[in-house]
Motif scaffolding. Structure first.
Motif, short mmCIF file in Angstrom:
data_model
loop_
_atom_site.label_atom_id
_atom_site.label_comp_id
_atom_site.label_asym_id
_atom_site.label_seq_id
_atom_site.Cartn_x
_atom_site.Cartn_y
_atom_site.Cartn_z
N SER A 353 60.93 -116.66 -63.13
CA SER A 353 59.34 -115.97 -63.65
C SER A 353 59.32 -116.29 -65.55
O SER A 353 58.35 -116.38 -65.19
CB SER A 353 60.09 -114.58 -64.00
OG SER A 353 61.09 -114.53 -65.19
N LEU A 354 59.63 -118.01 -65.57
CA LEU A 354 59.30 -118.60 -65.87
C LEU A 354 58.24 -119.24 -65.51
O LEU A 354 56.92 -119.82 -66.89
CB LEU A 354 60.72 -120.41 -66.58
CG LEU A 354 59.57 -120.70 -67.41
CD1 LEU A 354 60.04 -120.11 -68.66
CD2 LEU A 354 60.99 -121.95 -67.96
N SER A 355 57.48 -119.03 -64.88
CA SER A 355 56.35 -118.98 -63.97
C SER A 355 55.39 -118.97 -65.08
O SER A 355 53.65 -119.45 -64.81
CB SER A 355 56.10 -119.27 -62.58
OG SER A 355 56.05 -117.78 -62.42
N VAL A 356 55.37 -117.83 -65.08
CA VAL A 356 53.66 -116.76 -66.14
C VAL A 356 54.02 -117.54 -67.26
O VAL A 356 52.94 -117.87 -67.64
CB VAL A 356 54.57 -115.62 -65.99
CG1 VAL A 356 54.54 -114.73 -64.65
CG2 VAL A 356 55.13 -115.26 -66.70
N VAL A 357 54.65 -117.74 -67.88
CA VAL A 357 54.77 -118.21 -69.32
C VAL A 357 54.28 -119.85 -68.74
O VAL A 357 53.77 -119.98 -69.83
CB VAL A 357 56.03 -118.14 -70.06
CG1 VAL A 357 56.21 -118.98 -71.54
CG2 VAL A 357 56.51 -117.10 -69.58
N LEU A 358 54.65 -120.63 -67.55
CA LEU A 358 54.19 -121.82 -67.49
C LEU A 358 52.82 -121.79 -67.36
O LEU A 358 51.89 -122.22 -67.93
CB LEU A 358 55.14 -122.37 -66.65
CG LEU A 358 54.42 -123.62 -65.97
CD1 LEU A 358 54.82 -124.97 -67.07
CD2 LEU A 358 55.23 -124.10 -64.66
N GLU A 359 52.52 -121.04 -66.61
CA GLU A 359 51.16 -120.91 -66.79
C GLU A 359 49.85 -120.56 -67.75
O GLU A 359 48.47 -120.92 -67.78
CB GLU A 359 50.53 -119.78 -65.89
CG GLU A 359 51.11 -120.35 -63.49
CD GLU A 359 50.80 -121.19 -62.91
OE1 GLU A 359 49.59 -121.67 -63.49
OE2 GLU A 359 51.38 -122.39 -62.62
N LEU A 360 50.50 -119.49 -68.22
CA LEU A 360 49.18 -119.10 -69.50
C LEU A 360 50.02 -120.77 -70.53
O LEU A 360 48.43 -120.49 -71.01
CB LEU A 360 50.00 -118.40 -70.36
CG LEU A 360 49.58 -117.51 -71.57
CD1 LEU A 360 48.66 -117.37 -71.92
CD2 LEU A 360 50.99 -116.89 -72.86
N TRP A 361 50.21 -121.62 -70.69
CA TRP A 361 49.99 -122.74 -71.60
C TRP A 361 49.31 -123.39 -70.58
O TRP A 361 48.53 -124.38 -71.27
CB TRP A 361 51.63 -123.26 -71.56
CG TRP A 361 52.10 -124.33 -71.91
CD1 TRP A 361 50.64 -125.33 -73.29
CD2 TRP A 361 52.43 -126.16 -71.55
NE1 TRP A 361 50.63 -126.07 -73.94
CE2 TRP A 361 52.22 -126.86 -73.04
CE3 TRP A 361 52.90 -125.97 -70.44
CZ2 TRP A 361 53.03 -127.97 -72.17
CZ3 TRP A 361 53.32 -127.39 -70.30
CH2 TRP A 361 53.44 -128.40 -71.17
N LEU A 362 49.64 -124.01 -69.28
CA LEU A 362 49.28 -124.93 -68.23
C LEU A 362 47.17 -123.93 -68.86
O LEU A 362 46.19 -124.95 -68.75
CB LEU A 362 48.76 -124.93 -67.23
CG LEU A 362 50.56 -125.26 -67.10
CD1 LEU A 362 51.20 -125.98 -65.68
CD2 LEU A 362 50.33 -126.81 -67.82
N SER A 363 46.95 -122.95 -68.80
CA SER A 363 45.65 -122.79 -68.84
C SER A 363 45.09 -122.26 -70.55
O SER A 363 43.32 -123.10 -70.31
CB SER A 363 45.81 -121.06 -68.56
OG SER A 363 45.85 -120.87 -66.77
N TYR A 364 46.24 -122.76 -71.26
CA TYR A 364 45.11 -122.96 -72.62
C TYR A 364 45.14 -124.11 -72.69
O TYR A 364 43.85 -124.61 -72.87
CB TYR A 364 46.37 -122.82 -73.56
CG TYR A 364 45.55 -122.79 -75.09
CD1 TYR A 364 44.49 -122.04 -75.53
CD2 TYR A 364 46.14 -123.75 -75.49
CE1 TYR A 364 43.89 -122.80 -76.64
CE2 TYR A 364 45.87 -124.09 -77.19
CZ TYR A 364 44.56 -123.33 -77.14
OH TYR A 364 44.53 -123.39 -78.62
N ILE A 365 45.76 -125.24 -72.10
CA ILE A 365 45.69 -126.40 -72.09
C ILE A 365 44.12 -127.46 -71.59
O ILE A 365 44.34 -128.41 -71.82
CB ILE A 365 46.77 -127.49 -72.55
CG1 ILE A 365 47.80 -127.60 -71.19
CG2 ILE A 365 47.84 -127.25 -73.48
CD1 ILE A 365 48.97 -128.02 -71.08
N GLN A 366 43.57 -126.89 -70.75
CA GLN A 366 42.92 -127.60 -70.01
C GLN A 366 41.76 -126.26 -69.77
O GLN A 366 40.86 -125.57 -68.88
CB GLN A 366 43.43 -127.25 -67.76
CG GLN A 366 45.07 -127.95 -68.06
CD GLN A 366 45.23 -127.94 -66.44
OE1 GLN A 366 44.62 -128.86 -65.47
NE2 GLN A 366 45.90 -126.76 -66.30
N PRO A 367 40.84 -126.02 -70.76
CA PRO A 367 39.53 -125.79 -70.34
C PRO A 367 38.67 -126.34 -69.92
O PRO A 367 37.87 -125.29 -69.50
CB PRO A 367 38.81 -125.72 -72.62
CG PRO A 367 39.93 -127.05 -73.44
CD PRO A 367 41.12 -127.41 -71.90
#
Length: 761
Positions: A353-367
């Motif tokens: 379930s750590l993937s939901v936190v990972l995807e949040l971070w990756l979405s923010y750093i790739q505008p």
């Protein structure tokens, strides 16, 4: 025309309506809104909002966060129709909009960090705050109908429903979309539009709800000082000039009033939405709350971040009154996202379930992934939009979010079990993101320039100034003196050695999956198939039955290639020589020698079942956790593509009814030693221990449940089974004159086959 509701009956009537079942309640409310006057709706409006979100009552409210297409398709569609941006509820909110109609919300319903922010006196909330003149304390907020509903809507996501409701707990673990998630995406897309010429719905109203005022630049400095957080001291426009947030000059004030009023009518809803979502959601107190936020909440924050990127990236082509808000919205997120991500990563359980936190971070750093150009592309899912110099300012200002979050996640990835496909896929997402050549080159260059006198500059500020001039960037970065000069660098020699050691472990894990786990599981499946016989295996293939071991083998077979791609990507990103890892790619396939007793017999618990963590290492933890796999009743596995969903659900209910009514008799037949017992063991599901994981207080607990022998009619719901029965019916109709005879013949053949297996068992 509907007959108006008598004034004396409205309060008693609304309480009766709100106590009805959901579908009846929605139908009655639509009739009630049609019959009531604006004054009557104003009186009952707070009661309805409190009922929707379960304020001071059942926190489930109307079930917005527990209703999905899978568990209640009709309720899902009705709720969405009712609350949509052009639904009846949003039109009611806009009918109540005027300067005098205000609704109070008690300060005790708000999160602590949000209250602390309000006490700082931000300009946006200045006309909403009510202060007790005697105690000089904040007591309530006075909101118009739209803001009253939207604030409650945002607060509803903070309810820890996954800890108190079984359905919400399941949604916490599965990637299932609720009505609430659908409405979050719809509201954000409507009120923070991606396209400059988009209409904000509902558009058929005109009201001066809020007095015209200059939109302030929010305070970007967090409450507590973060060691590495670097933020611009002021917002700058595209020409590099300071954007004024003060009062306009007296000479131009009168001429701007008319334009400000017209702009305010168009933009105030968007201002409310962006402030409420960002100020409340990104101030979630992860460190102080007893319960972790749900996965659903984190996915909602990711939806917010993606929409903010869409909204902000449209500022270069927007000349409407929303342009200034577009420019400020990303700065509002930037002021909170770093602390929010750090707190989440620190407390989140070490599982898939750590993937939901990972995807949040990756979405923010790739505008750059959230622009009109990227969404209009038709190049497929693997299309990677280019990273242009337009985003240099964003990368500079968020350098700490790229580098330090990566270094914070790395120890967690070092402890993951990569014999689980979802864990391997998480690593693949991280590796693929940082393998983008344009991103790596920028991160290395900007990190060198910010590391202090690397190029002979006499101050960090001068480095930033030279950087801005050399790249002719429209984004003017500012050096923050709070940034430590001893920031750990992502592309340093120390990190290079650590990445090399990390890839060494990934290579070993890949080899272990190839030579041990996959081969062992494949051998177990072949041995079981050999013992069952050719006819039974052929029948399983015809019926499309797949065991849990076969599903696990299919997932495991994908892991080695995914891990190989991760190793290649990290080697390119951090300039690691792949030849140093090749020895781990070509290890022989024969079984490895037995491990030493100290490692083979290692356990988290000593002989007295007391946890002893004094000697734990990540490798020893992996030895224990790799054997901890959830075991699910085969009848409850996700419905497959070759099964008919309604039929499988119906057969499951019938099976449950049979097991509940005749469970003791079924168990007695299964335990018999005679021929009937052997036949029962061929027809029934064997007893088993069901195991699953649940998260609470930041920990993962394993639970067990003993399942007795039971009936399962699920195989009859597969398409091959139905085709076989249709073939038997056609055979009976053509050759025997009666279709039912063919079905009886099929049942007889299957029964004889099971009897033969029982005799041979």
């Amino acid at each position: 025309m509907s007959q108006p509701m008598p004034p004396e009956n409205i309060n008693s009537h609304i309480l009766a309506v709100l106590s009805l079942p959901l579908l009846d309640k929605l139908a009655q409310l639509e009739l009630l809104f049609d019959r009531c006057t604006i004054r009557q709706i104003q009186d009952i409006y707070p009661l309805i909002v409190h009922s929707i979100f379960g304020v001071n009552s059942n926190p489930l409210g109307w079930g917005l966060r527990t209703t999905t297409l899978e568990n209640a398709v009709h309720s899902y569609n009705r709720l969405h129709q009712f609350f949509a941006v052009n639904g009846i509820w949003m039109h009611i909110c806009h009918r109540l909009l005027n300067e005098t109609t205000k609704f109070e919300i008690d300060i005790n319903l708000l999160p602590r960090k949000f209250i602390s922010m309000l006490q700082g006196g931000p300009m946006f909330y200045s006309d909403l705050i009510n202060i007790d003149p005697i105690k000089h304390q904040l007591t309530t907020l006075s909101l118009n109908a739209f803001d009253f509903y939207m604030l409650h809507f945002v607060l509803h996501a903070l309810q820890p429903l996954h800890t108190i409701n079984p359905i919400a707990m399941q949604i916490h673990s599965e990637r299932t979309k609720t009505v609430y998630q659908l409405l979050v995406a719809e509201y954000l897309d409507n009120f923070l539009p991606q396209y400059p010429n988009a209409n904000i719905e509902p558009s058929n109203y005109a009201s001066s709800v809020k007095a015209p005022q200059q939109l302030p630049a929010p305070s970007l400095q967090p409450q507590r000082q973060l060691r590495y957080l670097k933020l611009p001291s002021s917002y700058r426009n595209e020409n590099g000039e300071a954007e004024s947030v003060g009062v306009a000059n007296t000479s131009s004030q009168s001429s701007a009033d008319g334009h400000a009023t017209a702009s305010r009518i168009y933009t105030w809803r968007s201002e409310s939405v962006v402030h409420f979502f960002v100020d409340i959601w990104l101030r979630y107190d992860v460190e102080s709350e007893h319960h972790l936020p749900s996965s659903e909440f984190v996915r909602g924050v990711r939806t917010l971040v993606k929409q903010i990127h869409f909204f902000a990236n449209g500022s270069r082509m927007d000349h409407s009154p929303l342009c200034q808000l577009r420019k400020l919205s990303l700065n509002m997120v930037k002021g909170r996202i770093y602390a929010f991500l750090c707190s989440l990563i620190d407390r989140w359980p070490l599982d898939s379930s750590l993937s939901v936190v990972l995807e949040l971070w990756l979405s923010y750093i790739q505008p750059w992934r959230y622009t009109m150009g990227a969404t209009n592309r038709t190049m497929g899912i693997n299309y990677e939009p280019p990273i242009t110099s337009v985003y240099d300012g964003f990368i500079i200002d968020n350098l700490i979010v790229y580098t330090h979050i990566f270094m914070q996640l790395l120890p967690r990835f070092e402890r993951l079990d990569y014999s689980v496909y979802r864990n391997a896929y998480m690593l693949h997402r991280l590796a693929k993101t940082f393998a983008q050549q344009d991103l790596v080159e920028r991160l290395q260059r900007f990190e060198r320039l910010h590391s202090g006198n690397s190029y002979g500059f006499d101050s960090p500020q001068r480095q930033v100034n030279m950087l801005n001039k050399s790249h002719n960037s429209s984004y003017n970065a500012q050096w923050n003196p709070l940034v430590s000069s001893n920031i750990p660098l992502l592309f340093s020699e120390h990190m290079h050695s650590r990445i090399q050691s990390f890839l060494f472990g990934i290579s070993m894990a890949r080899n272990s999956v190839l030579t041990n786990i996959i081969s062992t599981l494949r051998k177990e499946i072949m041995d079981r198939q050999r013992s069952e016989g050719y006819i039974k295996n052929l029948l399983k293939k015809i019926l499309g039955e797949t065991t849990q071991d076969e599903i696990m083998l299919r997932d495991l077979s994908r892991i080695p290639e995914v891990l190989r791609q991760c190793i290649d990507a990290f080697c390119r990103t951090f300039n690691v020589d792949p030849s140093t890892l090749s020895m781990h790619e070509t290890l022989p396939a024969e079984p490895s020698p037995p491990a030493s007793p100290s490692l083979q017999d290692f356990s988290f618990f000593d002989s007295n079942d007391v946890l002893d963590a004094s000697m734990l290492t990540p490798h020893q933890m992996s030895l224990n956790t790799s054997n901890m796999q959830p075991t699910v009743d085969p009848a409850l596995l996700p419905i497959k593509s070759n099964e008919i969903k309604p039929l499988v659900r119906l057969l499951h209910r019938i099976s449950e009814a049979i097991n509940n009514k005749y469970g003791s008799r079924i168990a007695a037949f299964y335990e018999r030693d005679d021929f009937y017992g052997k036949l029962s063991r061929q027809l029934l599901y064997a007893p088993m221990t069901e195991k699953w994981f649940e998260k609470s207080n930041g920990n993962v607990d394993i639970y067990e449940k003993q399942l007795p022998p039971r009936v399962s009619l699920r195989p009859l719901g597969s398409i091959p089974s139905i085709c076989l029965m249709i073939f038997a019916l056609c055979f009976g109709h053509l050759w025997c004159g009666e279709a039912i005879i063919g079905l009886l013949l099929l049942c007889t053949v299957l029964l004889i086959y099971c009897m033969i297996l029982a005799l041979l068992s």
